[in-house]
Design a protein around this motif. Structure first.
Motif, PDB file in Angstrom:
ATOM      1  N   UNK A 171       0.850  -1.187   0.000  1.00 52.16           N
ATOM      2  CA  UNK A 171       0.000   0.000   0.000  1.00 52.16           C
ATOM      3  C   UNK A 171       0.889   1.241   0.000  1.00 52.16           C
ATOM      4  N   UNK A 172       0.396   2.306  -0.573  1.00 50.09           N
ATOM      5  CA  UNK A 172       1.153   3.561  -0.572  1.00 50.09           C
ATOM      6  C   UNK A 172       1.010   4.254   0.790  1.00 50.09           C
ATOM      7  N   UNK A 173       1.996   5.068   1.104  1.00 49.72           N
ATOM      8  CA  UNK A 173       1.933   5.842   2.335  1.00 49.72           C
ATOM      9  C   UNK A 173       0.642   6.664   2.363  1.00 49.72           C
ATOM     10  N   UNK A 174       0.010   6.687   3.519  1.00 47.97           N
ATOM     11  CA  UNK A 174      -1.261   7.368   3.671  1.00 47.97           C
ATOM     12  C   UNK A 174      -2.459   6.459   3.459  1.00 47.97           C
ATOM     13  N   UNK A 175      -2.223   5.269   2.948  1.00 49.72           N
ATOM     14  CA  UNK A 175      -3.305   4.337   2.675  1.00 49.72           C
ATOM     15  C   UNK A 175      -3.719   3.546   3.898  1.00 49.72           C
ATOM     16  N   UNK A 176      -4.622   2.603   3.659  1.00 47.06           N
ATOM     17  CA  UNK A 176      -5.190   1.810   4.747  1.00 47.06           C
ATOM     18  C   UNK A 176      -5.161   0.334   4.389  1.00 47.06           C
ATOM     19  N   UNK A 177      -5.126  -0.483   5.428  1.00 49.15           N
ATOM     20  CA  UNK A 177      -5.249  -1.926   5.290  1.00 49.15           C
ATOM     21  C   UNK A 177      -6.011  -2.456   6.499  1.00 49.15           C
ATOM     22  N   UNK A 178      -6.723  -3.554   6.296  1.00 46.94           N
ATOM     23  CA  UNK A 178      -7.409  -4.212   7.415  1.00 46.94           C
ATOM     24  C   UNK A 178      -6.901  -5.644   7.502  1.00 46.94           C
ATOM     25  N   UNK A 179      -6.219  -5.924   8.581  1.00 43.26           N
ATOM     26  CA  UNK A 179      -5.734  -7.275   8.822  1.00 43.26           C
ATOM     27  C   UNK A 179      -6.782  -8.071   9.582  1.00 43.26           C
ATOM     28  N   UNK A 232      -5.838  -0.468   9.950  1.00 41.41           N
ATOM     29  CA  UNK A 232      -4.678   0.427   9.935  1.00 41.41           C
ATOM     30  C   UNK A 232      -4.928   1.533   8.926  1.00 41.41           C
ATOM     31  N   UNK A 233      -4.802   2.766   9.358  1.00 43.25           N
ATOM     32  CA  UNK A 233      -4.982   3.915   8.488  1.00 43.25           C
ATOM     33  C   UNK A 233      -3.746   4.803   8.555  1.00 43.25           C
ATOM     34  N   UNK A 234      -3.676   5.753   7.627  1.00 40.38           N
ATOM     35  CA  UNK A 234      -2.548   6.690   7.581  1.00 40.38           C
ATOM     36  C   UNK A 234      -1.218   5.945   7.683  1.00 40.38           C
ATOM     37  N   UNK A 235      -1.086   4.913   6.898  1.00 36.89           N
ATOM     38  CA  UNK A 235       0.099   4.065   6.985  1.00 36.89           C
ATOM     39  C   UNK A 235       1.350   4.814   6.533  1.00 36.89           C
ATOM     40  N   UNK A 236       2.454   4.449   7.181  1.00 36.92           N
ATOM     41  CA  UNK A 236       3.748   5.087   6.913  1.00 36.92           C
ATOM     42  C   UNK A 236       4.749   4.008   6.493  1.00 36.92           C
ATOM     43  N   UNK A 237       5.788   4.382   5.788  1.00 32.22           N
ATOM     44  CA  UNK A 237       6.804   3.386   5.417  1.00 32.22           C
ATOM     45  C   UNK A 237       7.373   2.639   6.621  1.00 32.22           C
ATOM     46  N   UNK A 238       7.458   3.292   7.749  1.00 28.75           N
ATOM     47  CA  UNK A 238       8.001   2.630   8.940  1.00 28.75           C
ATOM     48  C   UNK A 238       7.045   1.602   9.541  1.00 28.75           C
ATOM     49  N   UNK A 239       5.835   1.515   9.010  1.00 29.53           N
ATOM     50  CA  UNK A 239       4.907   0.450   9.425  1.00 29.53           C
ATOM     51  C   UNK A 239       5.184  -0.857   8.688  1.00 29.53           C
ATOM     52  N   UNK A 240       6.085  -0.831   7.721  1.00 24.79           N
ATOM     53  CA  UNK A 240       6.431  -2.029   6.962  1.00 24.79           C
ATOM     54  C   UNK A 240       6.998  -3.095   7.884  1.00 24.79           C
ATOM     55  N   UNK A 241       6.388  -4.277   7.865  1.00 29.21           N
ATOM     56  CA  UNK A 241       6.790  -5.366   8.751  1.00 29.21           C
ATOM     57  C   UNK A 241       5.924  -6.593   8.462  1.00 29.21           C
TER      58      UNK A 241
END
Length: 123
Positions: free
Chosen positions: A12-20, A83-92
């Protein structure tokens, strides 16, 4: 015994959202606190969020507060991490975990773990 299977990760691009999602099997799910953790390459596994067996209490890491929301559906034996407003540092790799008993943020107190789902946030 509780078996856990995560899904919903992706790119996902930065600023995007995902639901785990975390699908649980086993009769003890409704008596289990649930947690989400993550592990980035070269780093230790870290706490993200947790929810009590009833859903009435939640904990968040500082990095997740205000952006992530943990929830659960005991009837459906599932837990979720929005997860909203995702940032590159959320990569994991994100893991869900379960433990019988009270909510906790400590990794070593969780008894059951899923296999993880990769979340990659591009800048």
């Amino acid at each position: 015994q509780v078996q856990l299977v995560e899904s919903g990760g992706g790119l996902v691009q930065a600023g995007g959202s995902l639901r785990l999602s975390c699908a649980a099997s086993g009769r003890t799910f409704s008596n289990s606190a649930m947690g989400w953790f993550r592990q980035a390459p070269g780093k230790e596994r870290e706490f993200v969020a947790a929810i009590s067996w009833s859903g009435g209490t939640t904990y968040y890491a500082g990095s997740a507060k205000g952006r992530f929301t943990i929830s659960r559906d005991n009837a459906g034996n599932t837990a979720h991490l929005q997860m909203t407003s995702l940032k590159p540092e959320d990569t994991a790799v994100y893991y869900c975990a379960a433990r019988l008993g009270h909510i906790t943020l400590w990794t070593y107190e969780y008894d059951y773990w899923g296999q993880g789902t990769q979340v990659t946030v591009s800048s």
